[in-house]
Design a protein around this motif. Structure first.
Motif, PDB file in Angstrom:
ATOM      1  N   VAL A  92       0.825  -1.206   0.000  1.00 57.16           N
ATOM      2  CA  VAL A  92       0.000   0.000   0.000  1.00 57.16           C
ATOM      3  C   VAL A  92       0.858   1.253   0.000  1.00 57.16           C
ATOM      4  CG1 VAL A  92      -1.705   1.320   1.315  1.00 57.16           C
ATOM      5  CG2 VAL A  92      -1.938  -1.148   1.132  1.00 57.16           C
ATOM      6  N   GLU A  93       1.965   1.232   0.749  1.00 53.43           N
ATOM      7  CA  GLU A  93       2.836   2.399   0.829  1.00 53.43           C
ATOM      8  C   GLU A  93       3.391   2.758  -0.548  1.00 53.43           C
ATOM      9  OE1 GLU A  93       2.917  -0.129   2.906  1.00 53.43           O
ATOM     10  OE2 GLU A  93       2.113   0.887   4.692  1.00 53.43           O
ATOM     11  N   GLU A  94       3.827   1.746  -1.288  1.00 54.89           N
ATOM     12  CA  GLU A  94       4.370   1.997  -2.628  1.00 54.89           C
ATOM     13  C   GLU A  94       3.277   2.488  -3.576  1.00 54.89           C
ATOM     14  OE1 GLU A  94       7.291  -0.243  -5.861  1.00 54.89           O
ATOM     15  OE2 GLU A  94       6.220  -1.409  -4.349  1.00 54.89           O
ATOM     16  N   TYR A  95       2.103   1.914  -3.450  1.00 58.12           N
ATOM     17  CA  TYR A  95       0.955   2.326  -4.263  1.00 58.12           C
ATOM     18  C   TYR A  95       0.662   3.819  -4.051  1.00 58.12           C
ATOM     19  CZ  TYR A  95      -4.007   2.512  -5.671  1.00 58.12           C
ATOM     20  OH  TYR A  95      -5.210   2.841  -6.243  1.00 58.12           O
ATOM     21  N   ASN A  96       0.555   4.219  -2.794  1.00 58.58           N
ATOM     22  CA  ASN A  96       0.265   5.623  -2.490  1.00 58.58           C
ATOM     23  C   ASN A  96       1.408   6.543  -2.915  1.00 58.58           C
ATOM     24  OD1 ASN A  96      -2.277   5.135  -1.335  1.00 58.58           O
ATOM     25  ND2 ASN A  96      -1.368   4.678   0.661  1.00 58.58           N
ATOM     26  N   SER A  97       2.642   6.055  -2.788  1.00 53.58           N
ATOM     27  CA  SER A  97       3.797   6.864  -3.154  1.00 53.58           C
ATOM     28  C   SER A  97       3.821   7.149  -4.652  1.00 53.58           C
ATOM     29  CB  SER A  97       5.084   6.149  -2.735  1.00 53.58           C
ATOM     30  OG  SER A  97       6.219   6.877  -3.142  1.00 53.58           O
ATOM     31  N   VAL A  98       3.519   6.148  -5.460  1.00 56.69           N
ATOM     32  CA  VAL A  98       3.513   6.332  -6.915  1.00 56.69           C
ATOM     33  C   VAL A  98       2.427   7.323  -7.319  1.00 56.69           C
ATOM     34  CG1 VAL A  98       3.127   5.196  -9.138  1.00 56.69           C
ATOM     35  CG2 VAL A  98       4.502   4.066  -7.385  1.00 56.69           C
ATOM     36  N   LEU A  99       1.226   7.164  -6.753  1.00 56.05           N
ATOM     37  CA  LEU A  99       0.135   8.082  -7.079  1.00 56.05           C
ATOM     38  C   LEU A  99       0.478   9.516  -6.664  1.00 56.05           C
ATOM     39  CD1 LEU A  99      -3.125   6.123  -6.153  1.00 56.05           C
ATOM     40  CD2 LEU A  99      -2.122   6.499  -8.396  1.00 56.05           C
ATOM     41  N   SER A 100       1.082   9.660  -5.486  1.00 49.89           N
ATOM     42  CA  SER A 100       1.436  10.987  -5.003  1.00 49.89           C
ATOM     43  C   SER A 100       2.483  11.641  -5.900  1.00 49.89           C
ATOM     44  CB  SER A 100       1.953  10.888  -3.563  1.00 49.89           C
ATOM     45  OG  SER A 100       2.386  12.137  -3.090  1.00 49.89           O
ATOM     46  N   THR A 101       3.454  10.852  -6.355  1.00 56.07           N
ATOM     47  CA  THR A 101       4.534  11.387  -7.194  1.00 56.07           C
ATOM     48  C   THR A 101       4.002  11.921  -8.519  1.00 56.07           C
ATOM     49  OG1 THR A 101       6.164   9.904  -6.210  1.00 56.07           O
ATOM     50  CG2 THR A 101       6.681  10.834  -8.381  1.00 56.07           C
ATOM     51  N   PHE A 102       3.166  11.133  -9.168  1.00 54.38           N
ATOM     52  CA  PHE A 102       2.706  11.526 -10.506  1.00 54.38           C
ATOM     53  C   PHE A 102       1.472  12.412 -10.477  1.00 54.38           C
ATOM     54  CE2 PHE A 102       5.265   7.747 -11.428  1.00 54.38           C
ATOM     55  CZ  PHE A 102       6.071   8.259 -12.438  1.00 54.38           C
ATOM     56  N   SER A 103       0.863  12.589  -9.298  1.00 49.81           N
ATOM     57  CA  SER A 103      -0.265  13.519  -9.221  1.00 49.81           C
ATOM     58  C   SER A 103       0.184  14.956  -9.478  1.00 49.81           C
ATOM     59  CB  SER A 103      -0.933  13.416  -7.843  1.00 49.81           C
ATOM     60  OG  SER A 103      -0.044  13.836  -6.826  1.00 49.81           O
ATOM     61  N   ASP A 104       1.478  15.231  -9.303  1.00 47.68           N
ATOM     62  CA  ASP A 104       2.005  16.565  -9.608  1.00 47.68           C
ATOM     63  C   ASP A 104       1.940  16.869 -11.101  1.00 47.68           C
ATOM     64  OD1 ASP A 104       2.580  16.919  -6.935  1.00 47.68           O
ATOM     65  OD2 ASP A 104       4.657  16.254  -7.121  1.00 47.68           O
ATOM     66  N   TYR A 105       1.811  15.831 -11.915  1.00 44.06           N
ATOM     67  CA  TYR A 105       1.786  16.007 -13.372  1.00 44.06           C
ATOM     68  C   TYR A 105       0.402  15.699 -13.949  1.00 44.06           C
ATOM     69  CZ  TYR A 105       6.765  15.860 -12.452  1.00 44.06           C
ATOM     70  OH  TYR A 105       8.020  16.115 -11.940  1.00 44.06           O
ATOM     71  N   ALA A 106      -0.608  15.678 -13.067  1.00 40.87           N
ATOM     72  CA  ALA A 106      -1.975  15.508 -13.563  1.00 40.87           C
ATOM     73  C   ALA A 106      -2.330  16.704 -14.445  1.00 40.87           C
ATOM     74  CB  ALA A 106      -2.944  15.390 -12.393  1.00 40.87           C
ATOM     75  N   LEU A 107      -3.005  16.458 -15.556  1.00 40.16           N
ATOM     76  CA  LEU A 107      -3.267  17.518 -16.529  1.00 40.16           C
ATOM     77  C   LEU A 107      -4.082  18.643 -15.924  1.00 40.16           C
ATOM     78  CD1 LEU A 107      -2.727  18.284 -19.438  1.00 40.16           C
ATOM     79  CD2 LEU A 107      -4.865  17.167 -20.086  1.00 40.16           C
ATOM     80  N   GLU A 108      -5.091  18.329 -15.117  1.00 38.26           N
ATOM     81  CA  GLU A 108      -5.913  19.373 -14.504  1.00 38.26           C
ATOM     82  C   GLU A 108      -5.080  20.222 -13.559  1.00 38.26           C
ATOM     83  OE1 GLU A 108      -9.263  17.650 -12.656  1.00 38.26           O
ATOM     84  OE2 GLU A 108     -10.180  16.954 -14.525  1.00 38.26           O
ATOM     85  N   GLN A 109      -4.196  19.584 -12.792  1.00 36.51           N
ATOM     86  CA  GLN A 109      -3.344  20.315 -11.873  1.00 36.51           C
ATOM     87  C   GLN A 109      -2.394  21.239 -12.636  1.00 36.51           C
ATOM     88  OE1 GLN A 109      -3.547  20.341  -8.607  1.00 36.51           O
ATOM     89  NE2 GLN A 109      -1.793  21.689  -8.278  1.00 36.51           N
ATOM     90  N   THR A 110      -1.856  20.742 -13.758  1.00 37.25           N
ATOM     91  CA  THR A 110      -0.946  21.545 -14.571  1.00 37.25           C
ATOM     92  C   THR A 110      -1.652  22.761 -15.152  1.00 37.25           C
ATOM     93  OG1 THR A 110       0.268  19.545 -15.152  1.00 37.25           O
ATOM     94  CG2 THR A 110       0.651  21.476 -16.525  1.00 37.25           C
ATOM     95  N   GLU A 111      -2.899  22.575 -15.599  1.00 41.22           N
ATOM     96  CA  GLU A 111      -3.662  23.688 -16.163  1.00 41.22           C
ATOM     97  C   GLU A 111      -3.913  24.752 -15.098  1.00 41.22           C
ATOM     98  OE1 GLU A 111      -7.095  21.829 -17.699  1.00 41.22           O
ATOM     99  OE2 GLU A 111      -6.163  21.200 -19.580  1.00 41.22           O
ATOM    100  N   LYS A 112      -4.162  24.356 -13.841  1.00 41.96           N
ATOM    101  CA  LYS A 112      -4.396  25.316 -12.767  1.00 41.96           C
ATOM    102  C   LYS A 112      -3.134  26.131 -12.512  1.00 41.96           C
ATOM    103  CE  LYS A 112      -7.934  22.652 -10.340  1.00 41.96           C
ATOM    104  NZ  LYS A 112      -8.291  21.940  -9.072  1.00 41.96           N
ATOM    105  N   VAL A 113      -1.976  25.487 -12.523  1.00 39.56           N
ATOM    106  CA  VAL A 113      -0.725  26.199 -12.306  1.00 39.56           C
ATOM    107  C   VAL A 113      -0.454  27.205 -13.408  1.00 39.56           C
ATOM    108  CG1 VAL A 113       1.779  25.933 -12.151  1.00 39.56           C
ATOM    109  CG2 VAL A 113       0.287  24.316 -10.979  1.00 39.56           C
ATOM    110  N   MET A 114      -0.714  26.836 -14.664  1.00 40.26           N
ATOM    111  CA  MET A 114      -0.502  27.723 -15.806  1.00 40.26           C
ATOM    112  C   MET A 114      -1.428  28.936 -15.704  1.00 40.26           C
ATOM    113  SD  MET A 114      -0.043  24.973 -18.921  1.00 40.26           S
ATOM    114  CE  MET A 114       0.020  26.282 -20.143  1.00 40.26           C
TER     115      MET A 114
END
Length: 227
Positions: A202-224
């Motif tokens: 579970v720890e690895e699962y959550n870690s991977v999701l957390s890492t790549f959530s920074d590159y979610a398209l919706e999140q990127t659009e909000k930053v731009m």
């Protein structure tokens, strides 16, 4: 004997009498408290040994606690129909899901099952079946055996059964901003994502999701937009 000696003797006697009075009073008070404590203890023991009264009291408490939460609408509908239905149990893990058929149950059996597991959620399906959801913090058997997180052909971060090249998607999380990832992340990380990251716990699962959530398209659009 003069008046001073007489007064002195009287004061001495009075002190002895006062000590005696206080001693007797204190002993009496202690004895009375001990008697009252014994009486209360016997009354409590007698009360607790009356099993019907204790059970009735506990029952009233449990009923009051149960009545504090309003019944779910779908359960009320189920009870009114008085119809036996197929009951399914969805085990929703942190990674993956599993479904079982618990059998055919009457409404009162379903209600009893929900009382045993108040944390379960449920609903009536379109076909009339009962669907119950149990949420579990852990990995499903599929994830334990062959769970991978990777990127699909549409650029979505997804959970796969087996490597992504087999295209057996179990769950899609969000769309990735691939261009930003290619300009920021090392080639080794991108290659690993394309080949699939094996999920071990579970720890690895959550870690991977957390890492790549920074590159979610919706999140990127909000930053731009903020820039």
């Amino acid at each position: 004997m003069n008046i001073f000696q007489i007064k002195k003797q009287l004061r001495s006697r009075w002190k002895r009498w006062r000590r005696a009075i206080w001693t007797i009073s204190a002993c009496g008070l202690v004895a009375m408290m001990a008697w009252i404590g014994l009486l209360l203890s016997e009354q409590m023991e007698d009360l607790m040994t009356k099993e019907p009264i204790v059970q009735e009291t506990l029952g009233m408490i449990m009923d009051a606690a149960a009545s504090s939460e309003p019944p779910k609408e779908w359960v009320e509908t189920l009870m009114k129909t008085d119809q036996a239905r197929i009951v399914h149990l969805n085990k929703i893990y942190t990674c993956g899901e599993e479904s079982d058929v618990l059998g055919i149950m009457r409404p009162e059996e379903v209600a009893s099952l929900l009382k045993e597991h108040p944390e379960w959620e449920g609903h009536l399906g379109a076909g009339g079946d009962v669907w119950l959801d149990e949420r579990i913090n852990g990995l499903s058997d599929i994830c334990k055996r062959n769970g991978y997180i990777g990127i699909d052909n549409m650029g979505n971060l997804s959970l796969f059964e087996g490597p992504p090249k087999k295209e057996k998607v179990l769950k899609t999380f969000f769309q990735l901003d691939v261009e930003t990832m290619e300009s920021v992340l090392p080639d080794e990380v991108l290659k690993q994502l394309q080949e699939g990251i094996r999920i071990q716990d579970v720890e690895e699962y959550n870690s991977v999701l957390s890492t790549f959530s920074d590159y979610a398209l919706e999140q990127t659009e909000k930053v731009m937009q903020q820039n």
